[in-house]
Design a protein around this motif. Structure first.
Motif, mmCIF file in Angstrom:
data_model
loop_
_atom_site.group_PDB
_atom_site.id
_atom_site.type_symbol
_atom_site.label_atom_id
_atom_site.label_comp_id
_atom_site.label_asym_id
_atom_site.label_seq_id
_atom_site.Cartn_x
_atom_site.Cartn_y
_atom_site.Cartn_z
ATOM 1 N N GLN A 266 0.821 -1.198 0.000
ATOM 2 C CA GLN A 266 0.000 0.000 0.000
ATOM 3 C C GLN A 266 0.862 1.258 0.000
ATOM 4 N N HIS A 267 1.954 1.222 0.740
ATOM 5 C CA HIS A 267 2.884 2.362 0.755
ATOM 6 C C HIS A 267 3.448 2.616 -0.637
ATOM 7 N N ALA A 268 3.787 1.550 -1.337
ATOM 8 C CA ALA A 268 4.333 1.706 -2.688
ATOM 9 C C ALA A 268 3.296 2.304 -3.637
ATOM 10 N N MET A 269 2.035 1.845 -3.530
ATOM 11 C CA MET A 269 0.996 2.410 -4.381
ATOM 12 C C MET A 269 0.759 3.878 -4.061
ATOM 13 N N ALA A 270 0.696 4.204 -2.766
ATOM 14 C CA ALA A 270 0.476 5.593 -2.375
ATOM 15 C C ALA A 270 1.604 6.485 -2.883
ATOM 16 N N THR A 271 2.829 6.017 -2.773
ATOM 17 C CA THR A 271 3.977 6.790 -3.244
ATOM 18 C C THR A 271 3.915 7.000 -4.747
ATOM 19 N N ASP A 272 3.542 5.953 -5.485
ATOM 20 C CA ASP A 272 3.433 6.059 -6.935
ATOM 21 C C ASP A 272 2.342 7.046 -7.341
ATOM 22 N N LEU A 273 1.226 7.023 -6.621
ATOM 23 C CA LEU A 273 0.089 7.864 -6.987
ATOM 24 C C LEU A 273 0.270 9.322 -6.579
ATOM 25 N N TYR A 274 0.797 9.546 -5.373
ATOM 26 C CA TYR A 274 0.656 10.883 -4.795
ATOM 27 C C TYR A 274 1.937 11.487 -4.229
ATOM 28 N N SER A 275 3.076 10.958 -4.583
ATOM 29 C CA SER A 275 4.324 11.549 -4.076
ATOM 30 C C SER A 275 4.496 12.995 -4.535
ATOM 31 N N HIS A 276 3.812 13.359 -5.627
ATOM 32 C CA HIS A 276 3.931 14.735 -6.121
ATOM 33 C C HIS A 276 3.290 15.748 -5.168
ATOM 34 N N LEU A 277 2.516 15.268 -4.176
ATOM 35 C CA LEU A 277 1.892 16.176 -3.220
ATOM 36 C C LEU A 277 2.786 16.467 -2.019
ATOM 37 N N ALA A 278 3.985 15.861 -1.991
ATOM 38 C CA ALA A 278 4.953 16.182 -0.929
ATOM 39 C C ALA A 278 5.394 17.634 -1.087
ATOM 40 N N PRO A 279 5.795 18.306 -0.002
ATOM 41 C CA PRO A 279 5.988 17.774 1.355
ATOM 42 C C PRO A 279 4.761 17.838 2.243
ATOM 43 N N ARG A 280 3.658 18.445 1.761
ATOM 44 C CA ARG A 280 2.481 18.540 2.633
ATOM 45 C C ARG A 280 1.848 17.179 2.856
#
Length: 228
Positions: free
Chosen positions: A81-95
């Motif tokens: 799940q962490h890998a999927m979340a990172t793939d989908l939404y890492s562009h929303l970092a750092p918030r």
């Protein structure tokens, strides 16, 4: 030592391949299609928020993109799940901060950090509440709130448990072999007592009716506060 199988490995993979958007809506009910929205979380401007058992972080991504929190931590113990979340939404970092960690361990290490903690059929359902709820209470700042949605009854229609008793439900290991995991489906008064014992106050509950779809279920929506 044999590593624990990731029983969430298969969950959400079909949607991950087809739907990469930040969701436009945030629902608490089992069908994810009606009922209250983010207003039950209270004001989020410049607040620190934690999603307990965030899965692919769709709810956390919605809050990050559509509201104005200082930070949203999407916390989940599943590497898949962490890998999927990172793939989908890492562009929303750092918030948006995507965290792969056991939720109880994470909360115990972040005492007094969060203004809001929430779970949408997430870690509250799949973690012993006698461990999770005190950890969540300690991780909240004074005046902070915990909000979660959970099953009001079993998907079979059987009533929720009158005691702190989990049930074994079907799951799949990464190799597809059958497995089981524990889920806590508890009656309203049991949740209220556990929250009170954890030191939380101003506890309110609401039952959100299910629809007529197969395996529909009523949702119990619970809100509790850290004493200010």
């Amino acid at each position: 030592m044999t590593a624990t199988a990731d029983l969430w490995y298969h969950y959400g993979r079909t949607r991950h391949a087809a739907d990469r958007a930040v969701p436009d809506a945030f629902f608490w009910n089992w069908g994810q299609d009606s009922g209250p929205g983010t207003e039950v979380l209270g004001g989020l401007d410049d607040r620190v928020v934690g999603d307990l058992g965030a899965g692919a972080a769709r709810h956390a991504a919605h809050l990050t993109a559509r509201r104005r929190p200082a930070r949203v931590d999407a916390i989940d113990a599943s590497p898949a799940q962490h890998a999927m979340a990172t793939d989908l939404y890492s562009h929303l970092a750092p918030r948006l901060h995507i965290v792969c960690a056991d939720v109880v361990h994470h909360l115990r290490a972040t005492v007094g950090t969060y203004d809001v903690l929430y779970s949408v059929f997430g870690a509250v359902d799949f973690t012993d509440p006698r461990e999770l709820l005190p950890a969540a209470a300690a991780a909240l700042r004074p005046g902070g709130r915990l909000v979660f949605s959970t099953l009001a009854h079993y998907l079979t229609g059987a009533p929720a448990q009158p005691d702190v008793q989990p049930a074994d439900i079907h799951a799949r290991a990464p190799d597809g072999e059958p497995a089981t995991m524990r889920r806590w489906v508890l009656q309203e008064h049991v949740w209220t007592k556990l929250l009170d014992q954890a030191g939380l106050t101003h506890i309110t509950t609401e039952t959100v009716p299910g629809n007529d779809a197969p395996r529909a279920a009523d949702t119990l929506l619970v809100i509790a506060h850290h004493p200010s």
